[in-house]
Write a protein that holds these residues in place. Structure first.
Motif, PDB file in Angstrom:
ATOM      1  N   ASP A  80      47.151  37.572  39.370  1.00  0.00           N
ATOM      2  CA  ASP A  80      45.525  36.590  39.103  1.00  0.00           C
ATOM      3  C   ASP A  80      44.538  37.938  39.199  1.00  0.00           C
ATOM      4  O   ASP A  80      44.772  39.265  39.494  1.00  0.00           O
ATOM      5  N   PRO A  81      43.497  37.510  38.434  1.00  0.00           N
ATOM      6  CA  PRO A  81      42.452  38.938  37.720  1.00  0.00           C
ATOM      7  C   PRO A  81      41.674  38.632  39.708  1.00  0.00           C
ATOM      8  O   PRO A  81      40.723  39.815  39.207  1.00  0.00           O
ATOM      9  N   ASP A 111      39.077  39.459  42.240  1.00  0.00           N
ATOM     10  CA  ASP A 111      38.892  40.614  42.832  1.00  0.00           C
ATOM     11  C   ASP A 111      38.276  40.049  44.328  1.00  0.00           C
ATOM     12  O   ASP A 111      36.887  40.505  44.384  1.00  0.00           O
TER      13      ASP A 111
END
Length: 278
Positions: free
Chosen positions: A33-34, A36
């Motif tokens: 999952d990108p 942050d």
């Protein structure tokens, strides 16, 4: 509050300024999952919330992801954050109800008494147009006394013994991963499940990934899977995160003999000397 473990957004907003309430953003996402979580926290968080980094409050000597640290290490880490004895801890995450359950389990395993998860997490809070802040929050150091609960966590050897003795094991991963029909998100980890384990996908317990279903439905889901809440249960998943969603749900319905296999499938499926069923 809505239950012994869950607080509503209405309750939390009304208690944000209470000196004995500490709010934690425990957001964590899969490596695929990108998102942050730290950047998202800095951009917008519930007023006064501290960021609780599950990858940092961990056993730094383990090669497995975010393993539970020892009680001395845990106490030191959370004390420096300003989390102390007697406080009411309210935990949320950016997914709704995901990694907050892991942080809840960590604090409960370390003996904290007043630990709660925010119903609906940050998505529900935002949808209700409740207040948000940006930046980084800090609190004065507090004394935290860890009282480690051995009954709340299981090791690899514990699970080996449990399998031999026919104990109940509930796997929170998807059925496709459970049956080795979908790849594991971490490289070098075999597909499949432990002998005797049953599949209870954590998503089946939630409404739209945000809130738990009613207790009667949760109990029915476990019983339909072959899990008796009145008998000892080990929960497992990929890395011990969604296993805590099962543990929290079981606590909600009154199960009192529940433990999380901390290493979970990353440890079990990453070895060559552990039995795997697919």
């Amino acid at each position: 509050m809505t239950s012994r473990n869950i607080v509503s957004s209405e309750w939390l907003e009304a208690h944000l300024d209470a000196p004995d309430v500490v709010v934690l953003d425990a957001s964590l996402y899969l490596p695929t999952d990108p998102r942050d979580p730290v950047a998202e926290y800095r951009e917008a968080h519930i007023p006064g919330a501290l960021f609780f980094d599950i990858d940092e409050v961990a056993d730094t000597e383990s090669d497995l992801p975010h393993m539970l640290p020892g009680p001395v290490e845990f106490s030191s880490m959370v004390r420096k954050m300003g989390i102390g004895d007697g406080q009411t801890i309210v935990i949320y995450d950016g997914a709704g109800l995901y990694s907050a359950a892991r942080a809840w389990w960590m604090f409960k395993t370390m003996g904290a008494e007043h630990v709660h998860v925010l119903d609906g997490g940050l998505p529900k809070w935002k949808a209700e147009n409740r207040p948000l802040e940006s930046g980084v929050e800090t609190r004065p150091e507090r004394h935290f006394t860890a009282r480690f609960n051995n009954d709340g966590v299981r090791s690899l050897d514990d699970v080996r013994s449990a399998i031999e003795e026919g104990h109940q094991i509930a796997d929170a991963r998807s059925l496709a991963r459970f049956n080795a029909e979908a790849p594991e998100p971490r490289p070098g980890v075999r597909g499949g499940h432990m002998p005797g384990a049953v599949s209870v996908h954590y998503c089946s317990l939630l409404n739209d990934g945000l809130s738990y279903k009613p207790n009667a439905e949760i109990e029915a889901i476990f019983r339909d899977a072959g899990i008796d809440p009145d008998k000892p249960i080990i929960t497992t998943c990929g890395t011990g995160v969604t296993a805590a969603i099962l543990a929290l749900a079981l606590d909600e319905i009154g199960a009192r003999h529940v433990a999380v296999y901390d290493g979970s499938w990353t440890e079990w499926g990453g070895r060559t000397d552990t039995p795997v069923v697919s």
